[in-house]
Write an enzyme that holds these catalytic residues in place. Structure first.
Site, PDB file in Angstrom:
ATOM      1  N   ILE A 152      20.056   1.128 -10.971  1.00 54.57           N
ATOM      2  CA  ILE A 152      18.729   1.350 -11.560  1.00 54.57           C
ATOM      3  C   ILE A 152      18.532   2.828 -11.877  1.00 54.57           C
ATOM      4  O   ILE A 152      18.035   3.192 -12.956  1.00 54.57           O
ATOM      5  CB  ILE A 152      17.622   0.828 -10.616  1.00 54.57           C
ATOM      6  N   ALA A 235      10.883   1.940  -5.413  1.00 57.49           N
ATOM      7  CA  ALA A 235      12.020   1.462  -4.615  1.00 57.49           C
ATOM      8  C   ALA A 235      11.521   0.548  -3.503  1.00 57.49           C
ATOM      9  O   ALA A 235      11.453  -0.667  -3.682  1.00 57.49           O
ATOM     10  CB  ALA A 235      12.796   2.652  -4.072  1.00 57.49           C
ATOM     11  N   ASP A 260       4.586   1.877  -6.681  1.00 58.15           N
ATOM     12  CA  ASP A 260       4.662   0.443  -6.997  1.00 58.15           C
ATOM     13  C   ASP A 260       4.898  -0.375  -5.733  1.00 58.15           C
ATOM     14  O   ASP A 260       4.753  -1.592  -5.751  1.00 58.15           O
ATOM     15  CB  ASP A 260       5.802   0.209  -7.996  1.00 58.15           C
ATOM     16  N   GLU A 265       2.694  -4.842   2.241  1.00 56.54           N
ATOM     17  CA  GLU A 265       2.406  -5.556   0.984  1.00 56.54           C
ATOM     18  C   GLU A 265       2.002  -6.984   1.284  1.00 56.54           C
ATOM     19  O   GLU A 265       2.636  -7.616   2.140  1.00 56.54           O
ATOM     20  CB  GLU A 265       3.641  -5.545   0.071  1.00 56.54           C
ATOM     21  N   HIS A 286       3.892  -3.898  -6.888  1.00 56.97           N
ATOM     22  CA  HIS A 286       5.328  -4.246  -6.799  1.00 56.97           C
ATOM     23  C   HIS A 286       5.769  -5.023  -8.051  1.00 56.97           C
ATOM     24  O   HIS A 286       6.295  -6.135  -7.957  1.00 56.97           O
ATOM     25  CB  HIS A 286       5.610  -5.061  -5.536  1.00 56.97           C
ATOM     26  N   ILE A 287       5.528  -4.380  -9.182  1.00 55.80           N
ATOM     27  CA  ILE A 287       5.752  -5.058 -10.452  1.00 55.80           C
ATOM     28  C   ILE A 287       6.755  -4.315 -11.341  1.00 55.80           C
ATOM     29  O   ILE A 287       7.088  -4.778 -12.432  1.00 55.80           O
ATOM     30  CB  ILE A 287       4.379  -5.226 -11.174  1.00 55.80           C
ATOM     31  N   ALA A 288       7.272  -3.170 -10.861  1.00 52.38           N
ATOM     32  CA  ALA A 288       8.148  -2.352 -11.717  1.00 52.38           C
ATOM     33  C   ALA A 288       9.343  -3.152 -12.232  1.00 52.38           C
ATOM     34  O   ALA A 288       9.755  -2.989 -13.381  1.00 52.38           O
ATOM     35  CB  ALA A 288       8.613  -1.110 -10.961  1.00 52.38           C
ATOM     36  N   GLY A 289       9.886  -4.005 -11.386  1.00 52.54           N
ATOM     37  CA  GLY A 289      11.078  -4.754 -11.796  1.00 52.54           C
ATOM     38  C   GLY A 289      10.756  -6.083 -12.458  1.00 52.54           C
ATOM     39  O   GLY A 289      11.666  -6.826 -12.831  1.00 52.54           O
TER      40      GLY A 289
END
Ligand SMILES: O=C(O)[C@H](O)COP(=O)(O)O
Length: 313
Positions: A152, A235, A260, A265, A286-289
């Site tokens: 990444i 990350a 993120d 969470e 937690h949406i970056a990926g």
């Protein structure tokens, strides 16, 4: 007929294409109903999860026939990989399928936070004309520091170089002679962590959460970043001290931050209170990926890996 349980969301077309002929239970709400999940796992050959289903202890006990776990992402911190190995359960992460989504998130938030010009819609519509206040910074010529230089981070570096950034990275697991340091578009400066922290205008994290990385970027490290620097964590939560980030944004030492991922969470209102009113901060769930495109890729790769494991062995 092999039984496949899917406990979190995925692309339904991938289920139809790759898992036809299997006894498939797709219930993305199962992750929040542990008893129902345990019941569903009775007799299951495969389980497909994102990052919330905890594949360990009680869940493994409830799934004596499990042969394979498909992970719709790359982080494996929600899976007891050693326990799976002991039980002969194969684990397949969707390696490579969401690299580009995370890399775009890093570049996008870096540009947004350096420029600082995009939050004035209401003021402009109301007739205020805040030109001087919104004179931000360009990404070209800035130094991007990557903590961890895996797949990444490399995708992020390639995009950053195309935008005329200088790129440095720190990765203790990558030898000096590794070809990753000399990609075709130009060299990546190999740094120790202290030097990387001290020189980066944009510092982006690309490491898993381990005993060695927990708290890696705390108040002390942030104090050593250049004044006005931008910090990005797409990350894992826990690598960054969230309260220290909030304090450094309030004091103006950090010029911006994008988080993120979080220690806890979902971030609840109590844990999120530390960020109330903090300037130049982007928080995302937690949406970056996870993009529409990466969801399709990740789902296809994972469903295929599970199908192959169940049919070709
Ligand atoms: O580990 C990953 O790949 C990302 O954190 C995304 O994970 P997800 O499967 O929960 O979307």
């Amino acid at each position: 007929m092999p039984k496949v349980v899917i406990s979190e969301f995925m692309d339904e077309a991938a289920i139809a294409a790759e898992l036809q002929g299997f006894d498939t239970l797709y219930d993305p709400g199962l992750v929040d109903r542990p008893d129902a999940l345990a019941a569903a796992l009775k007799g299951a050959d495969a389980l497909i999860v994102r990052n919330r289903t905890q594949v360990r202890g009680a869940l493994l006990e409830a799934a004596p026939d499990l042969k394979v776990v498909g992970r719709l992402g790359v982080g494996l911190d929600n899976i007891d990989v050693a326990a799976c190995k002991d039980r002969g359960i194969a684990v397949y992460p969707a390696t490579g399928a969401n690299d580009g989504a995370v890399a775009e998130y890093v570049i996008g938030t870096a540009m947004l936070l350096l420029r600082g010009a995009y939050g004035a819609t209401a003021e402009v519509a109301a007739g205020t004309w805040p030109r001087n206040a919104l004179m931000g910074r360009e990404i070209a010529g800035k130094r991007l520091g990557l903590v961890g230089f895996g797949a990444i981070a490399r995708e992020t570096a390639r995009r950053a170089a195309a935008l005329d950034m200088m790129v440095s990275a720190h990765d203790p697991f990558l030898g000096a002679d590794d070809p990753a340091w000399t990609p075709p578009y130009g060299g990546i400066a190999r740094r120790d962590l202290d030097a990387l922290i001290a020189e980066s205008d944009v510092l982006s994290l690309h490491v898993p959460l381990t005993e060695g990385t927990r708290g890696l970027i705390g108040a002390e490290a942030i104090a050593r970043m250049p004044k006005g620097a931008v910090l990005i964590n797409a990350a894992r939560g826990g690598v960054v001290d969230e309260a220290a980030v909030a304090a450094a944004l309030r004091s103006g030492h950090l010029g911006g931050a994008a988080l993120d991922v979080f220690d806890r969470e979902p971030l609840d209102a109590a844990a999120g209170a530390v960020f109330a009113g903090v300037p130049n901060l982007v928080l995302t769930p937690h949406i970056a990926g996870v993009t529409q495109e990466s969801n399709v890729r990740v789902s296809a790769v994972t469903a295929r890996a599970v199908r192959r494991h169940l049919t070709e062995r």
